[in-house]
Design an enzyme around this catalytic site. Sequence first.
Site, PDB file in Angstrom:
ATOM      1  N   ASP A  44       0.260  -1.729   0.126  1.00 42.24           N
ATOM      2  CA  ASP A  44       0.461  -0.410  -0.003  1.00 42.24           C
ATOM      3  C   ASP A  44       1.310   0.976  -0.437  1.00 42.24           C
ATOM      4  O   ASP A  44       1.649   1.446   0.673  1.00 42.24           O
ATOM      5  CB  ASP A  44      -0.680   0.255   1.475  1.00 42.24           C
ATOM      6  CG  ASP A  44      -1.045  -0.612   1.343  1.00 42.24           C
ATOM      7  OD1 ASP A  44      -1.346  -2.373   0.684  1.00 42.24           O
ATOM      8  OD2 ASP A  44      -2.305  -1.458   2.520  1.00 42.24           O
ATOM      9  N   GLN A  60       4.367   0.757   1.849  1.00 38.76           N
ATOM     10  CA  GLN A  60       4.753  -0.715   2.731  1.00 38.76           C
ATOM     11  C   GLN A  60       5.626  -0.957   1.801  1.00 38.76           C
ATOM     12  O   GLN A  60       5.461  -1.722   0.696  1.00 38.76           O
ATOM     13  CB  GLN A  60       2.875  -1.586   2.747  1.00 38.76           C
ATOM     14  CG  GLN A  60       2.072  -0.713   3.546  1.00 38.76           C
ATOM     15  CD  GLN A  60       2.476  -1.283   5.081  1.00 38.76           C
ATOM     16  OE1 GLN A  60       2.566  -2.084   5.799  1.00 38.76           O
ATOM     17  NE2 GLN A  60       2.280   0.112   6.449  1.00 38.76           N
TER      18      GLN A  60
HETATM   19  C1  FRU Z   1      -3.625  -3.806   2.714  1.00 43.90           C
HETATM   20  C2  FRU Z   1      -3.200  -4.263   4.121  1.00 43.90           C
HETATM   21  C3  FRU Z   1      -4.371  -3.193   5.196  1.00 43.90           C
HETATM   22  C4  FRU Z   1      -3.062  -3.371   6.282  1.00 43.90           C
HETATM   23  C5  FRU Z   1      -1.269  -3.366   4.832  1.00 43.90           C
HETATM   24  C6  FRU Z   1       0.386  -4.454   6.206  1.00 43.90           C
HETATM   25  O1  FRU Z   1      -3.482  -4.098   1.704  1.00 43.90           O
HETATM   26  O2  FRU Z   1      -3.530  -5.605   4.881  1.00 43.90           O
HETATM   27  O3  FRU Z   1      -4.754  -3.444   6.036  1.00 43.90           O
HETATM   28  O4  FRU Z   1      -2.443  -2.122   6.787  1.00 43.90           O
HETATM   29  O5  FRU Z   1      -1.925  -3.802   4.344  1.00 43.90           O
HETATM   30  O6  FRU Z   1       0.687  -4.410   5.026  1.00 43.90           O
END
Ligand code: FRU
Length: 470
Positions: A44, A60
């Site tokens: 994300d 992420q």
């Molecule tokens: C969405 C998600 C979010 C979480 C993140 C973890 O893709 O699952 O809900 O915060 O990715 O990487």
Amino acid sequence: MANMLKRDLEALVRRIEAADGARVASDPWRQHFHLEPPAGWLNDPNGLCRWGEWYHIFYQYSPFDTRGGIKLWGHYRSRDLLHFERLQPMLYPDQPWDLHGVYSGSALVEDDAMYLYYTGNVKHEGDFDYITAGRGHNTALAVSRDGVTVERKTLLLENRDYPSDLTCHVRDPKVWAQDGRYYLVLGARTREDRGVLLVYESADKYRWKLQNRITTPEKFGYMWECPDLYCLDGRWFLQCSPQGVARQGDKYQNVYTCGYFPLHGDFRGACRLGEFTELDSGFDFYAPQTFLDGQRRLLIGWLGMPDAPYENPTAARGWQHCLSVPCVLERAGEKVYRLPVPELKTLRRGAVAPQDAQVFDLEAETELRGRLAIRDSAVVAWEQGRLTLTLTQGGYGRDTRVLEVEQVHSLRVLADTTSLEIFVNGGEGVLSTRYYPNPEQRGVTVEGAAASLWEMGAITMTENWEGTAK
Ligand code: FRU
């Protein structure tokens, strides 16, 4: 005293990026105008904001595992969305309450500081289902004064602070300021397996009070990830990424979906959600986040899909995934339209002959029915009521996706080395996908449309770990 865990993780990330970065960067499947992880895994977009002259794009980032492991916040910044700098990661899992991943979140910028709200993920050891027990989802705040490093992290809310009918899954804070107050929304999963939105209010950015809960009258999925609540041209929308919505004909074809509900009424009190519309009908688009850039609202998504039955072969080459191109949102009635930011047109290098096209931007006025064949690997075909995207080669498990659309008047296709973003009717519908054609393969054929085709150049990326002013 320095945080020792952070210190060592930082050194490890530097080593991995130095050891794997060159091999990853020379992969012929790397792209020209999409943000990708220097090594390892990306999901994300997080903390999107414009602060002074800089756009900040966090994501992420799992440098340790190309199939997704412990999450950090990777960091890019840019002044123009074309020339980027890659900085050291902004957030590391280095506190007892975020030890197994600094999960998704958002940014609030004020004159003196950047406030990053995120979810601290903790998985306790033991025999747990990790849904109703064994997991901590903590809402936390990291404050930065320089936009490069974090001065202080504070735990704001833990699971015991959330309503008692919820599971442990309560995450992905999106924050904004409005009417002299601050608002924060979280996506959650109830014990009855329903997706729900929590709305919090604060006067000081630190103490948050639950103000409202919003959901649909009928269950719509079991969990709403990455919520976002915004006003576009006088209308409010709740955007989120619901998990567990069953396929209905051509709708919700992917394992998880993402889209928006128009919101009628005041999100702080009595309100109602209208009909959900998907933001994308391709294979790989999830967890988008928006932010304000002056008068315009921009959106960036993840060109990926968690738990999908198809693959990205680059995982075996040391990296996986990318972000979508940044888009501008516009409202048409109760619909949200999305088109690439105009800045991307500066990457157009000049007209390219169809047989030579490889990385390109295509604009077409379409006839009632027609088709585009791209690099002998993807076919986009339309007729009344349907536009289909079929991957004939290099799909790695991806086959066909369909957009229901009364009539197709125009198409814009942004084709990078291993991705397609297809904007239909000025952004009424979009199909985004990854695919992995033979890197040498070129050529586009267009039937039933008058098309213009430009070769696309590349965004630039400079490494600037310390974020020193340049
Ligand atoms: C969405 C998600 C979010 C979480 C993140 C973890 O893709 O699952 O809900 O915060 O990715 O990487």
